[in-house]
Motif scaffolding. Structure first.
Motif, PDB file in Angstrom:
ATOM      1  N   GLY A   1       0.785  -1.225   0.000  1.00 25.28           N
ATOM      2  CA  GLY A   1       0.000   0.000   0.000  1.00 25.28           C
ATOM      3  C   GLY A   1       0.813   1.269   0.000  1.00 25.28           C
ATOM      4  O   GLY A   1       0.269   2.351   0.262  1.00 25.28           O
ATOM      5  N   LEU A   2       2.115   1.174  -0.287  1.00 26.94           N
ATOM      6  CA  LEU A   2       2.982   2.351  -0.305  1.00 26.94           C
ATOM      7  C   LEU A   2       3.169   2.840  -1.735  1.00 26.94           C
ATOM      8  O   LEU A   2       3.187   2.049  -2.682  1.00 26.94           O
ATOM      9  CB  LEU A   2       4.338   2.026   0.318  1.00 26.94           C
ATOM     10  N   SER A   3       3.331   4.137  -1.892  1.00 25.36           N
ATOM     11  CA  SER A   3       3.520   4.721  -3.216  1.00 25.36           C
ATOM     12  C   SER A   3       4.954   4.511  -3.694  1.00 25.36           C
ATOM     13  O   SER A   3       5.897   4.665  -2.911  1.00 25.36           O
ATOM     14  CB  SER A   3       3.200   6.223  -3.185  1.00 25.36           C
ATOM     15  N   PRO A   4       5.141   4.182  -4.977  1.00 27.33           N
ATOM     16  CA  PRO A   4       6.491   3.909  -5.476  1.00 27.33           C
ATOM     17  C   PRO A   4       7.453   5.087  -5.362  1.00 27.33           C
ATOM     18  O   PRO A   4       8.627   4.897  -5.039  1.00 27.33           O
ATOM     19  CB  PRO A   4       6.249   3.533  -6.947  1.00 27.33           C
ATOM     20  N   ALA A   5       6.974   6.324  -5.624  1.00 27.99           N
ATOM     21  CA  ALA A   5       7.884   7.479  -5.628  1.00 27.99           C
ATOM     22  C   ALA A   5       8.529   7.711  -4.257  1.00 27.99           C
ATOM     23  O   ALA A   5       9.757   7.824  -4.168  1.00 27.99           O
ATOM     24  CB  ALA A   5       7.150   8.726  -6.109  1.00 27.99           C
ATOM     25  N   PRO A   6       7.770   7.784  -3.146  1.00 25.94           N
ATOM     26  CA  PRO A   6       8.421   7.943  -1.843  1.00 25.94           C
ATOM     27  C   PRO A   6       9.333   6.774  -1.479  1.00 25.94           C
ATOM     28  O   PRO A   6      10.384   6.983  -0.858  1.00 25.94           O
ATOM     29  CB  PRO A   6       7.242   8.062  -0.865  1.00 25.94           C
ATOM     30  N   VAL A   7       8.946   5.558  -1.870  1.00 27.65           N
ATOM     31  CA  VAL A   7       9.800   4.398  -1.590  1.00 27.65           C
ATOM     32  C   VAL A   7      11.111   4.531  -2.350  1.00 27.65           C
ATOM     33  O   VAL A   7      12.192   4.269  -1.807  1.00 27.65           O
ATOM     34  CB  VAL A   7       9.079   3.086  -1.965  1.00 27.65           C
ATOM     35  N   GLY A   8      11.029   4.956  -3.612  1.00 22.27           N
ATOM     36  CA  GLY A   8      12.246   5.172  -4.389  1.00 22.27           C
ATOM     37  C   GLY A   8      13.133   6.242  -3.783  1.00 22.27           C
ATOM     38  O   GLY A   8      14.363   6.100  -3.735  1.00 22.27           O
ATOM     39  N   VAL A   9      12.525   7.321  -3.307  1.00 24.82           N
ATOM     40  CA  VAL A   9      13.290   8.382  -2.645  1.00 24.82           C
ATOM     41  C   VAL A   9      13.971   7.833  -1.400  1.00 24.82           C
ATOM     42  O   VAL A   9      15.155   8.114  -1.132  1.00 24.82           O
ATOM     43  CB  VAL A   9      12.370   9.566  -2.295  1.00 24.82           C
ATOM     44  N   ALA A  10      13.239   7.032  -0.596  1.00 24.07           N
ATOM     45  CA  ALA A  10      13.814   6.458   0.628  1.00 24.07           C
ATOM     46  C   ALA A  10      14.986   5.539   0.308  1.00 24.07           C
ATOM     47  O   ALA A  10      15.998   5.525   1.033  1.00 24.07           O
ATOM     48  CB  ALA A  10      12.739   5.696   1.403  1.00 24.07           C
TER      49      ALA A  10
END
Length: 325
Positions: A131-140
């Protein structure tokens, strides 16, 4: 008499439309294939280097120590998950620590595939399924890579600054040449050019990305520094086991493993830094402990970290079941 609604499934089937969630199933099977390939690649690498690894495993005291250190190494997953979770929460994502920890533990094992990027892609997919968005995960993930490399580099620089007069005679840094850094420099340059191109062509998209708060970055960086200290403690325990009389202190060995880890990270294509980190550790540690002891310590560290990843993978699968329940 069949109406339009009744005939819709038949028409969809006849037209070859994909059933719902087809893409999710494809991603699921690709993930399974990645884990299987990781296991096969690991077994092949183990067989290729068995002549060097076999004697280490045959040493019961050293093997027991490596198993204990592998269990102790699970703390590294906890620290990394704490940073990952804090960064996502800071970007407004509905992250849960247990889910973040299981994602890290399971996806990490695929780093042993050639290319050294599959585990990052796996984390993106697993995070999206959570349920997490790809863009913030990629930033992290990018922050983790940069922050971990920065933390390790700062430790190495601190050691070099404090003991600069001893380096040429004791620590084998003369083994490194500018040519050895050429490929990593090209890779970093290509990344910088790609980021600059993206900022020029897609500024609106880049501005739309959420950035963590300063407090989140500080907490994450603290976790990365603690992970460097943990790696140093594990390597120190191994080095003192194989060379108990060598004059190698914790600060030096932590700086050595931090340097090796960073160079393994930025070297493209090296799965889990395989080969690169061992070569760097050998060059740095051999002048202090002797070549044989340095090689044993480097191989022992590889076994310990691999056991850590294997144990973490199993624990991560169990944790995923608990989180879903």
């Amino acid at each position: 008499m069949t109406g339009p609604a009744d005939g819709a499934p038949a028409r969809a089937e006849a037209s070859g439309d994909a059933p719902p969630h087809f893409s999710q199933r494809i991603i699921h099977y690709l993930g399974l294939a990645a884990f299987v390939l990781s296991g096969l690649f690991f077994v092949a690498a183990l067989a290729m280097h068995w002549s060097a690894i076999g004697p280490l495993i045959a040493d019961s005291r050293l093997l027991a120590l490596l198993c204990v250190l592998a269990a102790f190494g699970q703390l590294g997953f906890i620290l990394a998950a704490a940073a990952f979770h804090r960064l996502l929460k800071g970007m407004g994502e509905p992250s849960h620590f247990g889910s973040a920890l299981s994602i890290l533990m399971v996806s990490q094992f695929t780093k042993y595939l050639p290319g050294n990027v599959v585990h990052h892609a796996g984390r993106l997919v697993m995070s999206r399924n959570a349920g997490l968005s790809p863009a913030p995960v990629g930033v992290a993930i990018l922050i983790e890579l940069a922050g971990s490399a920065l933390a390790a580099t700062l430790v190495a620089i601190a050691f070099a600054s404090i003991r600069s007069s001893e380096l040429p005679e004791l620590y084998g840094l003369v083994h490194f040449s500018p040519a050895a850094a050429l490929l990593p420099a090209i890779l970093l340059g290509a990344i910088a050019v790609a980021i600059a191109f993206a900022a020029w062509k897609w500024p609106d998209y880049l501005r739309a990305l959420t950035a963590p708060r300063a407090a989140d970055l500080v907490v994450a960086f603290g976790c990365y520094l603690l992970n460097v200290a943990l790696m140093g403690a594990i390597f120190t325990a191994i080095a003192h086991q194989v060379a108990p009389h060598a004059e190698a202190d914790y600060f030096f060995l932590t700086a050595a493993v931090a340097t090796a880890w960073t160079l393994g990270l930025i070297t493209p294509g090296a799965p889990g830094g395989l080969g690169v980190r061992e070569a760097v550790l050998l060059a740095l540690v051999a002048p202090v402990t002797g070549t044989e002891a340095a090689l044993l310590a480097a191989l022992g560290l590889r076994i310990a970290t691999t056991l850590t990843d294997a144990i973490g993978f199993g624990l991560g699968l169990c944790l995923r079941r608990l989180v879903r329940a």
